[in-house]
Each structure stands twice: as C-alpha cells, then as structure tokens.
Design a protein around this motif. Structure first.
Motif, PDB file in Angstrom:
ATOM      1  N   THR A 258      33.532  61.187 -46.087  1.00  0.00           N
ATOM      2  CA  THR A 258      34.501  62.281 -45.970  1.00  0.00           C
ATOM      3  C   THR A 258      35.414  62.130 -44.754  1.00  0.00           C
ATOM      4  N   ASP A 259      34.964  61.471 -43.702  1.00  0.00           N
ATOM      5  CA  ASP A 259      35.807  61.163 -42.549  1.00  0.00           C
ATOM      6  C   ASP A 259      36.412  59.763 -42.660  1.00  0.00           C
TER       7      ASP A 259
ATOM      8  N   LYS B  20      40.422  58.000 -42.605  1.00  0.00           N
ATOM      9  CA  LYS B  20      40.848  57.064 -41.566  1.00  0.00           C
ATOM     10  C   LYS B  20      41.303  55.731 -42.161  1.00  0.00           C
TER      11      LYS B  20
ATOM     12  N   ASN C 129      28.658  62.846 -39.578  1.00  0.00           N
ATOM     13  CA  ASN C 129      29.119  63.916 -38.706  1.00  0.00           C
ATOM     14  C   ASN C 129      28.833  63.602 -37.248  1.00  0.00           C
TER      15      ASN C 129
ATOM     16  N   ASN D 285      30.789  60.030 -36.132  1.00  0.00           N
ATOM     17  CA  ASN D 285      32.233  60.211 -36.011  1.00  0.00           C
ATOM     18  C   ASN D 285      32.582  60.833 -34.661  1.00  0.00           C
TER      19      ASN D 285
ATOM     20  N   SER E 163      33.417  63.719 -33.509  1.00  0.00           N
ATOM     21  CA  SER E 163      34.555  64.618 -33.317  1.00  0.00           C
ATOM     22  C   SER E 163      34.163  65.722 -32.342  1.00  0.00           C
TER      23      SER E 163
ATOM     24  N   GLU F 245      35.344  60.842 -30.292  1.00  0.00           N
ATOM     25  CA  GLU F 245      35.131  59.914 -31.396  1.00  0.00           C
ATOM     26  C   GLU F 245      34.571  58.572 -30.948  1.00  0.00           C
TER      27      GLU F 245
END
Length: 291
Positions: free
Chosen positions: A32-33, A37, A112, A115, A117, A154
């Motif tokens: 999903t990420d 990218k 999650n 990544n 974030s 990140e």
C-alpha cells in the motif's frame, strides 16, 4: 526499474534473495505504500521480493505474557484479533483508523513500521508499549527496541540483507492501560495530523507508577515524549498534573515545529489529543472486569 520479481514461500527463500541482491532489492507484502512510491519513481529497486504468501510471519499470538505480531499480519487481522479487544483495544483502534477497509485488508505491520512515516498509525501505540523488533538476516538475528529501529523520516537502521520478522511486547495486567487518539483532516481516509498513545500503570491510590507517551506526526519520526513522562511518573494524576503535562507537550511542540506552517494548529491540538489518550488509559487502568 524493477527487472526481477521473486515470490518467497519460506523465510529461507526470502533471506537468500535479500542476501544476494542487498541494496538492489525491496520486500513487498501489502504494497500500500511501496506501490505508490514505485509509480512516482521515489524508489527504483531492481528486484522485488514478494513475501505476501510467505508462511510463518502473519501470526498474532500471546505467549508467556508476551504479544507477538508477525510482520505480514494485516491491519484487519489486528482489528479482528481477540488479543486487542480488551486492555489493548487502543492498538485495534489505531489499526482501524488507517485508510479504507480495502487498505486495511492489505496493509501490514511490517510495511507500516519499516516505511517509518512520521504519521504511521501503529508506531505510537507500539512505542508506548516498549515494543521490540526482531530483525532477521540469513546469518543472524537481532532484537532491538522499536525506537532504536527508527532513525528519521522514512529511515530505519534495518540493514539491506535484513527483514523485520516480528514485533513483540508485554501484555497488560491489573492497573495497566493503553490509550490512543488521532486527529486527522477527514475521518477515515486521511493520514494523521497528530496521533498519541499513552501507556499507564496506576497504583491503588491513583498515583502514576509508570507512564510512556508516544506521538506521531510531531516530528521527523514517531517518538517517545520522555520529558513529559518524567513530570508525571510517581505523581497523582489529578487535574493540575494533567494540565501541567499538557502545557509541557505544547512547549515541546513549539520547540520541535518552530517555523512550520502547522505549528499554530498543532501547539493547541496536541493537548486535546494527549488528554483523550490519557483518559482512555486511565479508564482501563481502573476497570476490574477485563484482563
């Protein structure tokens, strides 16, 4: 540009390919990420290693008073797990706050976390729970505090030949609670403007024996708010103390986000988000009808 894709069915296969290709490879599970990218050209690995069907790392279990989250467990898995329906319901709430149902069916714990974030929803509750990350390579493994894994926006200290195998932390008992609160632009689909998790341990008199506060979207990475923790630890959690801690968080936000456009909003909003997470933790601490 991706020119090779492998599908790993075992840990050994995935680690062999990681060891062979190192910096050229990226793991993909939910995607999903990473898919975004790749489309934007933000990352351009030559090799993708698909671990979405890999056995042995999609589990959620409680063992010897430890909770173990496999790295390919999804957000939906967390929502539906009985482990996160009582004292640890804040972790299910964090998972439920992520994206749409379609995203939650695909997004994984490992993605999650790795990544990294600043607004990753699972990071604050896991940091508040003093979680540890089990990193595995072909030759060795290492267990380190989750906060040490996160090195910046990140970025992590994960080596090119390593993968995150699981996350683990202690389960909660009597007098302990975990709260989570998130403020975003739109209810379900927006990333967090601010998120906060609070682990709390109260004694029988209502004094704070221990507290861990973790924030998201208040800096380059999710992080513990240790200066505020030190104010509260060992003190009665009365209205005055909560106000003092809230003002300390505002001061920290002023210093950390100085010059940013979001500061006028976040300096005040952080107090309400913190208080909501704290109140949830306090309520769970005093409940006798749950484990």
């Amino acid at each position: 540009m991706v020119n090779q894709v492998y599908q790993a069915h075992t840990m050994e296969e995935a680690l062999d390919w990681l060891d062979q290709h190192k910096e050229k490879a990226k793991l993909i599970a939910g995607g999903t990420d990473l898919i975004i990218k790749l489309r934007e050209g933000a990352v351009m690995p030559a090799v993708l290693i698909d671990i979405s069907n890999m056995q042995g790392i999609n589990h959620i279990e409680e063992r010897d008073q430890r909770i173990i989250l496999g790295s390919t467990a999804t957000f939906t898995d967390i929502q539906q797990s009985r482990i996160f329906q009582k004292r640890l319901i804040a972790i299910a709430q964090a998972a439920q706050s992520v994206g749409s149902p379609q995203i939650r069916h695909r997004a994984t714990v490992g993605g999650n976390i790795c990544n990294a974030s600043p607004a990753a929803d699972l990071l604050p509750p896991l940091l508040a729970m003093n979680a540890k990350a089990l990193l595995q390579s072909k030759e060795s493994s290492r267990l380190l505090p989750l906060e040490e894994l996160l090195t910046g926006k990140e970025t992590t200290c994960l080596l090119p030949e390593e993968m995150l195998k699981s996350i683990e932390f202690s389960s909660l008992g009597k007098g302990e609670g975990l709260g989570f609160s998130k403020l975003s632009v739109r209810n379900a689909l927006a990333i967090a403007r601010i998120s906060m998790a609070v682990y709390l341990h109260l004694d029988d008199k209502g004094n704070c024996q221990d507290i861990r506060i973790a924030s998201g979207a208040l800096g380059l990475t999710a992080q513990r708010e240790k200066n505020v923790e030190s104010l509260i630890k060992g003190q009665p959690l009365d209205k005055k103390m909560i106000e003092t801690a809230s003002k300390a968080l505002e001061a920290t936000t002023l210093e950390r986000l100085s010059g940013r456009k979001t500061l006028p909003f976040k300096r005040y909003a952080v107090q309400g988000v913190f208080q909501e997470a704290l109140e949830q933790a306090m309520e769970l601490c005093v409940r006798r009808d749950i484990r």
